[in-house]
Design an enzyme around this catalytic site. Sequence first.
Site, PDB file in Angstrom:
ATOM      1  N   SER A 145       7.413  -6.079   0.911  1.00 38.20           N
ATOM      2  CA  SER A 145       7.733  -6.430   2.302  1.00 38.20           C
ATOM      3  C   SER A 145       7.838  -7.951   2.399  1.00 38.20           C
ATOM      4  O   SER A 145       7.431  -8.663   1.472  1.00 38.20           O
ATOM      5  CB  SER A 145       6.589  -5.926   3.188  1.00 38.20           C
ATOM      6  N   TYR A 158      -1.734  -4.094   6.121  1.00 37.30           N
ATOM      7  CA  TYR A 158      -0.361  -3.974   5.604  1.00 37.30           C
ATOM      8  C   TYR A 158      -0.047  -5.145   4.674  1.00 37.30           C
ATOM      9  O   TYR A 158       0.478  -4.969   3.575  1.00 37.30           O
ATOM     10  CB  TYR A 158       0.608  -3.944   6.793  1.00 37.30           C
TER      11      TYR A 158
HETATM   12  P1  NDP Z   1       9.798   5.178   7.632  1.00 36.01           P
HETATM   13  O1  NDP Z   1       8.665   5.342   8.567  1.00 36.01           O
HETATM   14  O2  NDP Z   1      11.170   5.530   8.068  1.00 36.01           O
HETATM   15  O3  NDP Z   1       9.507   5.932   6.255  1.00 36.01           O
HETATM   16  C1  NDP Z   1       8.225   6.031   5.720  1.00 36.01           C
HETATM   17  C2  NDP Z   1       8.225   7.226   4.816  1.00 36.01           C
HETATM   18  O4  NDP Z   1       6.978   7.347   4.143  1.00 36.01           O
HETATM   19  C3  NDP Z   1       8.446   8.521   5.563  1.00 36.01           C
HETATM   20  O5  NDP Z   1       9.524   9.161   4.923  1.00 36.01           O
HETATM   21  C4  NDP Z   1       7.149   9.305   5.401  1.00 36.01           C
HETATM   22  O6  NDP Z   1       7.444  10.678   5.226  1.00 36.01           O
HETATM   23  C5  NDP Z   1       6.589   8.701   4.124  1.00 36.01           C
HETATM   24  N1  NDP Z   1       5.131   8.724   4.076  1.00 36.01           N
HETATM   25  C6  NDP Z   1       4.258   8.017   4.847  1.00 36.01           C
HETATM   26  N2  NDP Z   1       2.999   8.320   4.510  1.00 36.01           N
HETATM   27  C7  NDP Z   1       3.077   9.223   3.500  1.00 36.01           C
HETATM   28  C8  NDP Z   1       2.109   9.919   2.728  1.00 36.01           C
HETATM   29  N3  NDP Z   1       0.795   9.729   2.919  1.00 36.01           N
HETATM   30  N4  NDP Z   1       2.542  10.793   1.792  1.00 36.01           N
HETATM   31  C9  NDP Z   1       3.859  10.998   1.596  1.00 36.01           C
HETATM   32  N5  NDP Z   1       4.820  10.355   2.279  1.00 36.01           N
HETATM   33  C10 NDP Z   1       4.427   9.482   3.229  1.00 36.01           C
HETATM   34  O7  NDP Z   1       9.730   3.632   7.198  1.00 36.01           O
HETATM   35  P2  NDP Z   1      10.657   2.697   6.330  1.00 36.01           P
HETATM   36  O8  NDP Z   1      11.785   3.425   5.740  1.00 36.01           O
HETATM   37  O9  NDP Z   1      10.893   1.514   7.152  1.00 36.01           O
HETATM   38  O10 NDP Z   1       9.625   2.287   5.193  1.00 36.01           O
HETATM   39  C11 NDP Z   1       9.777   2.578   3.821  1.00 36.01           C
HETATM   40  C12 NDP Z   1       9.029   1.530   3.017  1.00 36.01           C
HETATM   41  O11 NDP Z   1       9.627   0.264   3.234  1.00 36.01           O
HETATM   42  C13 NDP Z   1       7.554   1.395   3.387  1.00 36.01           C
HETATM   43  O12 NDP Z   1       6.803   1.154   2.225  1.00 36.01           O
HETATM   44  C14 NDP Z   1       7.548   0.166   4.278  1.00 36.01           C
HETATM   45  O13 NDP Z   1       6.325  -0.484   4.295  1.00 36.01           O
HETATM   46  C15 NDP Z   1       8.629  -0.665   3.601  1.00 36.01           C
HETATM   47  N6  NDP Z   1       9.181  -1.717   4.427  1.00 36.01           N
HETATM   48  C16 NDP Z   1       9.894  -1.438   5.551  1.00 36.01           C
HETATM   49  C17 NDP Z   1      10.440  -2.476   6.294  1.00 36.01           C
HETATM   50  C18 NDP Z   1      11.263  -2.260   7.510  1.00 36.01           C
HETATM   51  O14 NDP Z   1      11.651  -3.256   8.141  1.00 36.01           O
HETATM   52  N7  NDP Z   1      11.568  -1.041   7.901  1.00 36.01           N
HETATM   53  C19 NDP Z   1      10.233  -3.876   5.914  1.00 36.01           C
HETATM   54  C20 NDP Z   1       9.461  -4.039   4.716  1.00 36.01           C
HETATM   55  C21 NDP Z   1       8.959  -2.996   4.015  1.00 36.01           C
HETATM   56  P3  NDP Z   1       6.552  11.845   5.925  1.00 36.01           P
HETATM   57  O15 NDP Z   1       6.391  11.467   7.347  1.00 36.01           O
HETATM   58  O16 NDP Z   1       7.346  13.079   5.685  1.00 36.01           O
HETATM   59  O17 NDP Z   1       5.274  11.865   5.166  1.00 36.01           O
END
Ligand code: NDP
Length: 255
Positions: A145, A158
């Site tokens: 991130s 985070y």
């Molecule tokens: P989303 O919330 O769209 O996606 C997060 C995903 O993680 C979901 O598909 C969720 O699926 C899955 N998830 C969360 N917890 C669990 C768990 N315990 N077990 C299995 N799956 C899990 O967020 P983003 O696409 O934005 O984020 C993706 C990554 O990118 C993350 O690591 C985030 O920190 C990182 N990121 C995002 C940024 C942004 O601006 N969006 C910036 C920097 C980093 P489900 O609900 O089905 O479990």
Amino acid sequence: MAGHFDLRGKVAIVTGGNGGIGLGMARGLADAGADIVVVGRNEAKSQTAVADLAARGVRAITVRADVSNKDDVAAMIARVTESFGRIDILINNAGTNIRKPPDVVELEEWREVIDTNLTSAFLCSKAAYPVLKANGGGKIINIGSMLSIFGASFAPAYAASKGGIVQYTRACACAWAPDNIQVNAILPGWIDTDLTRAARKQIDGLHDRVLARTPSGRWGNSDDFGGIATFLSSPASDFVTGTAIPVDGGYSIMA
Ligand code: NDP
């Protein structure tokens, strides 16, 4: 040049691949020919993602798992190995955030964020490693991130998890290079997903501040991650390991 990015015959696990950045990366890998395993907890969302990926002409399955749970991760890796006979690419993308200043974060909240964002990468990488090694090599991509680099008052757990993931990436890159396993991190800027839609509601002025600070003049979207994920999964990056690559429209180089 196409051969450098050819992923036909490869099997990729994408945690959190059912939406947002994870689905963007999964689409990129599928377009390059990789079979995809979508890992998440919300099975309905995962099924929709798998239909999208299968329409690209590859095999795609969903495995339900909480990636912060050791038993779930072990069962997930066993299921993928049983279904496909191999694993070539692991993308540790699942993540969450709880936005609170450091003095009010509860221990349970701290643990939830660290376990989801950092411990999950440790569990999945450790479980996948023997399978990648047995294949003669592979690729691991961890998602950091801008808070792997910068501080922010509102996300201590985070930031700790995303700083930690870069150092974990470097540790694994050093340890597993002799096994022909490359381990790299991607550091997304501000990307329009469910995660940041919640942040935009919570943090006044965030949308405009991001626009003003990003030289590319826009928020990122999930399609911005297909190319970098394909590069880091493909033979084109065989001499690239231990890096943390910002994909941020220039956010991190703006003074
Ligand atoms: P989303 O919330 O769209 O996606 C997060 C995903 O993680 C979901 O598909 C969720 O699926 C899955 N998830 C969360 N917890 C669990 C768990 N315990 N077990 C299995 N799956 C899990 O967020 P983003 O696409 O934005 O984020 C993706 C990554 O990118 C993350 O690591 C985030 O920190 C990182 N990121 C995002 C940024 C942004 O601006 N969006 C910036 C920097 C980093 P489900 O609900 O089905 O479990």
